[in-house]
Design a protein around this motif. Structure first.
Motif, PDB file in Angstrom:
ATOM      1  N   ALA A  47     -18.282 -16.895  -5.193  1.00  0.00           N
ATOM      2  CA  ALA A  47     -17.566 -16.074  -4.121  1.00  0.00           C
ATOM      3  C   ALA A  47     -18.212 -14.865  -4.022  1.00  0.00           C
ATOM      4  CB  ALA A  47     -16.282 -16.097  -4.684  1.00  0.00           C
ATOM      5  N   VAL A  48     -18.594 -14.233  -5.217  1.00  0.00           N
ATOM      6  CA  VAL A  48     -19.066 -12.839  -4.960  1.00  0.00           C
ATOM      7  C   VAL A  48     -20.695 -12.867  -4.425  1.00  0.00           C
ATOM      8  CG1 VAL A  48     -20.107 -11.126  -6.635  1.00  0.00           C
ATOM      9  CG2 VAL A  48     -17.789 -11.782  -7.106  1.00  0.00           C
ATOM     10  N   ARG A  49     -21.097 -14.126  -4.970  1.00  0.00           N
ATOM     11  CA  ARG A  49     -22.688 -14.344  -4.317  1.00  0.00           C
ATOM     12  C   ARG A  49     -22.590 -14.402  -2.778  1.00  0.00           C
ATOM     13  NH1 ARG A  49     -24.180 -18.820  -7.355  1.00  0.00           N
ATOM     14  NH2 ARG A  49     -24.821 -17.372  -9.085  1.00  0.00           N
ATOM     15  N   GLU A  50     -21.542 -14.824  -2.267  1.00  0.00           N
ATOM     16  CA  GLU A  50     -21.508 -14.976  -0.949  1.00  0.00           C
ATOM     17  C   GLU A  50     -20.583 -13.969  -0.079  1.00  0.00           C
ATOM     18  OE1 GLU A  50     -19.935 -18.976  -0.214  1.00  0.00           O
ATOM     19  OE2 GLU A  50     -21.603 -19.931  -1.229  1.00  0.00           O
ATOM     20  N   ILE A  51     -20.606 -12.688  -0.750  1.00  0.00           N
ATOM     21  CA  ILE A  51     -19.916 -11.594  -0.094  1.00  0.00           C
ATOM     22  C   ILE A  51     -20.695 -11.086   1.067  1.00  0.00           C
ATOM     23  CG2 ILE A  51     -19.434  -9.130  -0.299  1.00  0.00           C
ATOM     24  CD1 ILE A  51     -18.575  -9.420  -3.066  1.00  0.00           C
ATOM     25  N   THR A  52     -20.310 -10.811   2.162  1.00  0.00           N
ATOM     26  CA  THR A  52     -20.967 -10.849   3.460  1.00  0.00           C
ATOM     27  C   THR A  52     -21.421  -9.184   3.437  1.00  0.00           C
ATOM     28  OG1 THR A  52     -18.876  -9.948   4.590  1.00  0.00           O
ATOM     29  CG2 THR A  52     -19.771 -12.255   4.897  1.00  0.00           C
ATOM     30  N   ALA A  53     -22.395  -8.895   4.401  1.00  0.00           N
ATOM     31  CA  ALA A  53     -23.230  -7.822   4.497  1.00  0.00           C
ATOM     32  C   ALA A  53     -22.116  -6.896   4.680  1.00  0.00           C
ATOM     33  CB  ALA A  53     -24.178  -7.607   5.641  1.00  0.00           C
ATOM     34  N   ASP A  54     -20.760  -6.925   5.327  1.00  0.00           N
ATOM     35  CA  ASP A  54     -19.917  -5.936   5.755  1.00  0.00           C
ATOM     36  C   ASP A  54     -18.924  -5.916   4.591  1.00  0.00           C
ATOM     37  OD1 ASP A  54     -18.850  -8.673   6.421  1.00  0.00           O
ATOM     38  OD2 ASP A  54     -17.704  -7.712   8.156  1.00  0.00           O
ATOM     39  N   GLY A  55     -18.992  -6.524   3.495  1.00  0.00           N
ATOM     40  CA  GLY A  55     -18.403  -6.455   2.168  1.00  0.00           C
ATOM     41  C   GLY A  55     -16.922  -7.135   2.224  1.00  0.00           C
ATOM     42  N   MET A  56     -17.132  -8.495   2.724  1.00  0.00           N
ATOM     43  CA  MET A  56     -15.925  -9.185   2.866  1.00  0.00           C
ATOM     44  C   MET A  56     -16.227 -10.382   1.894  1.00  0.00           C
ATOM     45  SD  MET A  56     -14.069  -7.632   4.827  1.00  0.00           S
ATOM     46  CE  MET A  56     -12.625  -8.540   5.567  1.00  0.00           C
ATOM     47  N   ILE A  57     -15.089 -10.899   1.364  1.00  0.00           N
ATOM     48  CA  ILE A  57     -15.137 -12.289   0.291  1.00  0.00           C
ATOM     49  C   ILE A  57     -14.044 -12.996   0.842  1.00  0.00           C
ATOM     50  CG2 ILE A  57     -13.549 -10.824  -1.548  1.00  0.00           C
ATOM     51  CD1 ILE A  57     -15.545 -12.013  -3.559  1.00  0.00           C
ATOM     52  N   ARG A  59     -12.185 -15.677  -1.438  1.00  0.00           N
ATOM     53  CA  ARG A  59     -11.860 -16.001  -2.833  1.00  0.00           C
ATOM     54  C   ARG A  59     -11.217 -17.350  -2.597  1.00  0.00           C
ATOM     55  NH1 ARG A  59      -8.664 -13.200  -6.067  1.00  0.00           N
ATOM     56  NH2 ARG A  59      -9.200 -14.335  -7.725  1.00  0.00           N
ATOM     57  N   PHE A  60     -10.447 -17.471  -1.765  1.00  0.00           N
ATOM     58  CA  PHE A  60      -9.516 -18.978  -1.576  1.00  0.00           C
ATOM     59  C   PHE A  60      -9.965 -19.316  -0.007  1.00  0.00           C
ATOM     60  CE2 PHE A  60      -7.071 -16.182  -4.158  1.00  0.00           C
ATOM     61  CZ  PHE A  60      -7.015 -16.740  -5.550  1.00  0.00           C
ATOM     62  N   PRO A  61     -10.036 -20.686   0.207  1.00  0.00           N
ATOM     63  CA  PRO A  61     -10.470 -20.898   1.282  1.00  0.00           C
ATOM     64  C   PRO A  61      -9.699 -20.344   2.664  1.00  0.00           C
ATOM     65  CG  PRO A  61     -10.265 -22.688  -0.261  1.00  0.00           C
ATOM     66  CD  PRO A  61      -9.796 -21.621  -0.633  1.00  0.00           C
ATOM     67  N   GLY A  62     -10.358 -19.600   3.634  1.00  0.00           N
ATOM     68  CA  GLY A  62      -9.746 -19.403   4.788  1.00  0.00           C
ATOM     69  C   GLY A  62      -9.084 -17.892   4.699  1.00  0.00           C
ATOM     70  N   ILE A  63      -9.030 -17.400   3.317  1.00  0.00           N
ATOM     71  CA  ILE A  63      -8.806 -15.864   3.165  1.00  0.00           C
ATOM     72  C   ILE A  63      -9.753 -15.096   2.951  1.00  0.00           C
ATOM     73  CG2 ILE A  63      -7.021 -14.463   1.865  1.00  0.00           C
ATOM     74  CD1 ILE A  63      -5.487 -17.074   1.215  1.00  0.00           C
ATOM     75  N   VAL A  64     -10.174 -14.238   3.967  1.00  0.00           N
ATOM     76  CA  VAL A  64     -11.465 -13.272   3.863  1.00  0.00           C
ATOM     77  C   VAL A  64     -10.711 -11.879   3.836  1.00  0.00           C
ATOM     78  CG1 VAL A  64     -13.542 -12.419   5.039  1.00  0.00           C
ATOM     79  CG2 VAL A  64     -12.802 -14.803   5.405  1.00  0.00           C
ATOM     80  N   ARG A  65     -10.915 -11.305   2.566  1.00  0.00           N
ATOM     81  CA  ARG A  65     -10.708  -9.754   2.580  1.00  0.00           C
ATOM     82  C   ARG A  65     -11.585  -9.008   1.990  1.00  0.00           C
ATOM     83  NH1 ARG A  65      -6.299 -10.329  -1.909  1.00  0.00           N
ATOM     84  NH2 ARG A  65      -6.165  -8.089  -1.745  1.00  0.00           N
ATOM     85  N   PRO A  66     -11.425  -7.617   2.050  1.00  0.00           N
ATOM     86  CA  PRO A  66     -12.558  -6.755   1.735  1.00  0.00           C
ATOM     87  C   PRO A  66     -12.894  -6.913   0.069  1.00  0.00           C
ATOM     88  CG  PRO A  66     -10.812  -5.379   2.926  1.00  0.00           C
ATOM     89  CD  PRO A  66     -10.455  -7.009   2.737  1.00  0.00           C
ATOM     90  N   ALA A  67     -14.181  -6.980   0.086  1.00  0.00           N
ATOM     91  CA  ALA A  67     -14.423  -7.587  -1.665  1.00  0.00           C
ATOM     92  C   ALA A  67     -13.993  -6.839  -2.499  1.00  0.00           C
ATOM     93  CB  ALA A  67     -16.216  -7.772  -1.582  1.00  0.00           C
ATOM     94  N   ARG A  68     -14.186  -5.256  -2.300  1.00  0.00           N
ATOM     95  CA  ARG A  68     -13.769  -4.419  -3.397  1.00  0.00           C
ATOM     96  C   ARG A  68     -12.494  -4.630  -3.884  1.00  0.00           C
ATOM     97  NH1 ARG A  68     -16.728  -0.155  -5.338  1.00  0.00           N
ATOM     98  NH2 ARG A  68     -15.489   1.600  -6.204  1.00  0.00           N
ATOM     99  N   GLU A  69     -11.371  -4.599  -2.754  1.00  0.00           N
ATOM    100  CA  GLU A  69      -9.858  -4.683  -2.931  1.00  0.00           C
ATOM    101  C   GLU A  69      -9.585  -5.832  -3.579  1.00  0.00           C
ATOM    102  OE1 GLU A  69      -7.322  -3.623   0.408  1.00  0.00           O
ATOM    103  OE2 GLU A  69      -7.094  -5.766   0.314  1.00  0.00           O
ATOM    104  N   ALA A  70     -10.220  -7.084  -3.036  1.00  0.00           N
ATOM    105  CA  ALA A  70      -9.950  -8.495  -3.645  1.00  0.00           C
ATOM    106  C   ALA A  70     -10.246  -8.531  -5.019  1.00  0.00           C
ATOM    107  CB  ALA A  70     -10.511  -9.394  -2.742  1.00  0.00           C
ATOM    108  N   LEU A  71     -11.398  -7.800  -5.305  1.00  0.00           N
ATOM    109  CA  LEU A  71     -11.925  -8.181  -6.974  1.00  0.00           C
ATOM    110  C   LEU A  71     -11.196  -7.154  -7.748  1.00  0.00           C
ATOM    111  CD1 LEU A  71     -15.546  -8.675  -6.153  1.00  0.00           C
ATOM    112  CD2 LEU A  71     -14.089 -10.312  -7.023  1.00  0.00           C
ATOM    113  N   VAL A  72     -10.791  -5.967  -7.318  1.00  0.00           N
ATOM    114  CA  VAL A  72      -9.868  -5.172  -7.989  1.00  0.00           C
ATOM    115  C   VAL A  72      -8.617  -5.719  -8.279  1.00  0.00           C
ATOM    116  CG1 VAL A  72      -8.617  -3.080  -8.325  1.00  0.00           C
ATOM    117  CG2 VAL A  72     -11.100  -3.051  -7.642  1.00  0.00           C
ATOM    118  N   GLU A  73      -7.965  -6.216  -7.386  1.00  0.00           N
ATOM    119  CA  GLU A  73      -6.608  -7.015  -7.669  1.00  0.00           C
ATOM    120  C   GLU A  73      -6.987  -8.357  -8.378  1.00  0.00           C
ATOM    121  OE1 GLU A  73      -3.658  -8.659  -4.119  1.00  0.00           O
ATOM    122  OE2 GLU A  73      -5.262 -10.029  -4.790  1.00  0.00           O
ATOM    123  N   TYR A  74      -7.962  -9.057  -8.342  1.00  0.00           N
ATOM    124  CA  TYR A  74      -8.220 -10.158  -9.190  1.00  0.00           C
ATOM    125  C   TYR A  74      -8.198  -9.765 -10.726  1.00  0.00           C
ATOM    126  CZ  TYR A  74     -10.729 -13.729 -11.403  1.00  0.00           C
ATOM    127  OH  TYR A  74     -11.157 -14.807 -12.513  1.00  0.00           O
TER     128      TYR A  74
END
Lengths: 268, 247
Positions: A47-57, A59-74
């Motif tokens: 999931a991290v490898r596929e973080i988009t250029a605008d920083g979205m991840i 992690r769960f199918p269909g749920i796209v979130r800002p990567a930094r926020e999502a990974l800190v929460e994880y």
């Protein structure tokens, strides 16, 4: 007085760490955490490898979130799910007093019951904090392994530390609540059953659906409200400030009742 | 010195201890005698602050037990119903007790040696025999090298060697000017160890004095005990036995 409290706390800590069941449960929790971390490692790395250029991840199918926020929460959420089992440690520690007349021995050694109650809370809180830090460190290690090619500094960023502190607060405070309930009930089993009942109230979402205000008063719900970040797929029943008040109030009230019961009851 | 005055305790409707008063002097071993259920253990629990009295006072050296700052350095106690968690090792049990009263760690090894448990110190208590458990309890009582010993049935489960060891220990303790209160329902044991006796029956003190005074006019302490407590079950078969040093 401070020296007496320190001596009594050391003694209580000595009781905690010399009880095999405590290490067995703590070891099982830590082992399970490592196992789940290993199991999720590939998926999280992908999931991290596929973080988009605008920083979205995603992690769960269909749920796209800002990567930094999502990974800190994880980072905090992976610890959070593990510390559901930590109250068992607190229940075992509290319940040992009511086996084989241990409470009598404790009161012969420390007859000032308020002092004994205070020492117990400090010792159990300290041990829970230790186990929680181990859990948090494991979470940090797995998150680092997942994101090291994207943002290796994230696990030690300010947001990550804040999330970890929230987790540690929840882990210790919820454990102390179970500890106090067990002391009141004078039974490990009852302490665990009450904690399981409170957990079921949150996990079943019954209160969250019908009376969110009531749901927000349950310890696990408060932990969730404190640690997780709301989005379209996750509605929380209260904000982090409210959650913190709830989490502090539960052990305070329960410990006050437990200490009063310890002071007033005969040691039987 | 132990001073108990007008001590009363109820459990629900049952009056377990009724207006009990006595004094235990230093330099003497005082036996605390009574049939099962007479109120011995309850009195000791009240004395040591484990149970709350409904009335009266129990003082050790002029202070309540719970007011002692490091109680184990003043009072060593062995009570039925105040034991170790079975899963804990003997040495760990003593170690936390020592820590709580700021007693040096080396004292743990000393008392283990004293009671003959050095070899079993690393074993979990659930693996101990009854006698080993009693020895561990006595070790805990001796940890603080206290001025006062309060022991409830200390020879339960001990072999003859152990019983003699406890008897000698208590005699030496008292000879050094310290206070020993020994609860028992074994007449011969008490007769062989104690200087004074307190007899309790039905929650009330029925006799208090030197062993000789209490036994006066009776064949033995045992006969006096049965006469005082109104329990004559054992008189037929055991009336002729007893006396100091006999079992």
């Amino acid at each position: 007085m401070v020296r007496d409290l320190a001596a009594a706390t050391r003694a209580e800590l000595g009781k905690v760490v010399t009880l095999r069941a405590v290490w067995l449960i703590s070891g099982a929790v830590v082992g399970l955490h490592v196992l789940l971390g290993l199991q999720n490692l590939d998926a999280e790395t992908e999931a991290v490898r596929e973080i988009t250029a605008d920083g979205m991840i995603e992690r769960f199918p269909g749920i796209v979130r800002p990567a930094r926020e999502a990974l800190v929460e994880y980072l905090a959420a992976s610890s959070f799910q593990m510390c559901l089992f930590l109250p068992c440690v607190a229940a075992v520690v509290a319940g040992q007093e009511f086996r084989a007349g241990q409470l009598g021995t404790s009161l012969l050694a420390v007859p000032r019951r308020g002092l004994l109650a205070g020492a117990k809370v400090l010792a159990v809180g300290g041990f829970l904090l230790f186990v929680s830090i181990v859990i948090a460190a494991i979470s940090t290690a797995f998150v680092y392994l997942s994101i090291k090619d994207w943002n290796p500094g994230l696990p030690v960023s300010a947001e990550a530390w804040t999330a970890q502190v929230k987790f540690l607060a929840y882990a210790v405070l919820s454990g102390l609540t179970t500890f106090a309930i067990t002391m009141i009930a004078r039974s490990t089993l009852i302490g665990i059953l009450v904690t399981v009942a409170l957990t079921v109230l949150t996990m079943s979402q019954i209160l969250a659906v019908f009376t969110p205000a009531l749901d927000a008063l349950v310890p696990l719900s408060a932990g969730r409200n404190l640690i997780l970040v709301p989005d379209e797929s996750l509605r929380l029943s209260a904000g982090p400030g409210h959650a913190m008040v709830v989490l502090v109030t539960w052990p305070l009230l329960a410990t006050a009742v437990a200490a009063t019961a310890l002071c007033r009851r005969d040691a039987r | 010195m132990i001073e108990v005055a007008r001590l009363t305790k109820r459990y629900g409707r049952k009056l377990a201890v009724d207006d009990v008063g006595f004094t235990v002097r230093p330099g003497r071993v005082t036996g605390f005698l009574g049939p099962n259920g007479a109120g011995k253990s309850t009195t000791l629990r009240l004395l040591l602050g484990l149970d709350h009295p409904d009335g009266g006072t129990a003082l050790i050296g002029g202070r309540r037990y719970r007011d002692l700052r490091h109680p184990l350095r003043t009072v060593g106690a062995l009570l039925d119903g105040a034991g170790p968690v079975p899963e804990r090792r003997g040495v760990d049990h003593l170690a936390w007790i020592a820590q709580s009263n700021r007693i040096p760690r080396r004292r743990v090894r000393e008392v283990l040696d004293l009671v003959g448990l050095t070899g079993a110190a690393g074993q979990r208590v659930k693996g101990y025999s009854l006698g080993m458990g009693q020895r561990l309890g006595i070790a805990a009582a001796l940890l603080g090298d206290p001025e006062v010993l309060v022991l409830d049935e200390p020879v339960n489960g001990l072999d003859p060697d152990g019983i003699r060891w406890v008897r000698d220990l208590l005699r030496e303790y008292a000879a050094s000017g310290r206070t020993v209160l020994l609860s028992s329902h074994l007449m011969a044991e008490t007769a062989g160890t104690a200087d004074d006796a307190i007899v309790i029956a039905g929650g009330r003190i029925v006799a208090h004095g030197s062993l000789d005074d209490i036994s006066a006019g009776h064949e033995s302490l045992e006969s006096a005990f049965f006469a005082l407590t109104g329990d004559r079950r054992g008189l037929g078969g055991r009336g002729g036995r007893g006396g100091r040093g006999e079992w």
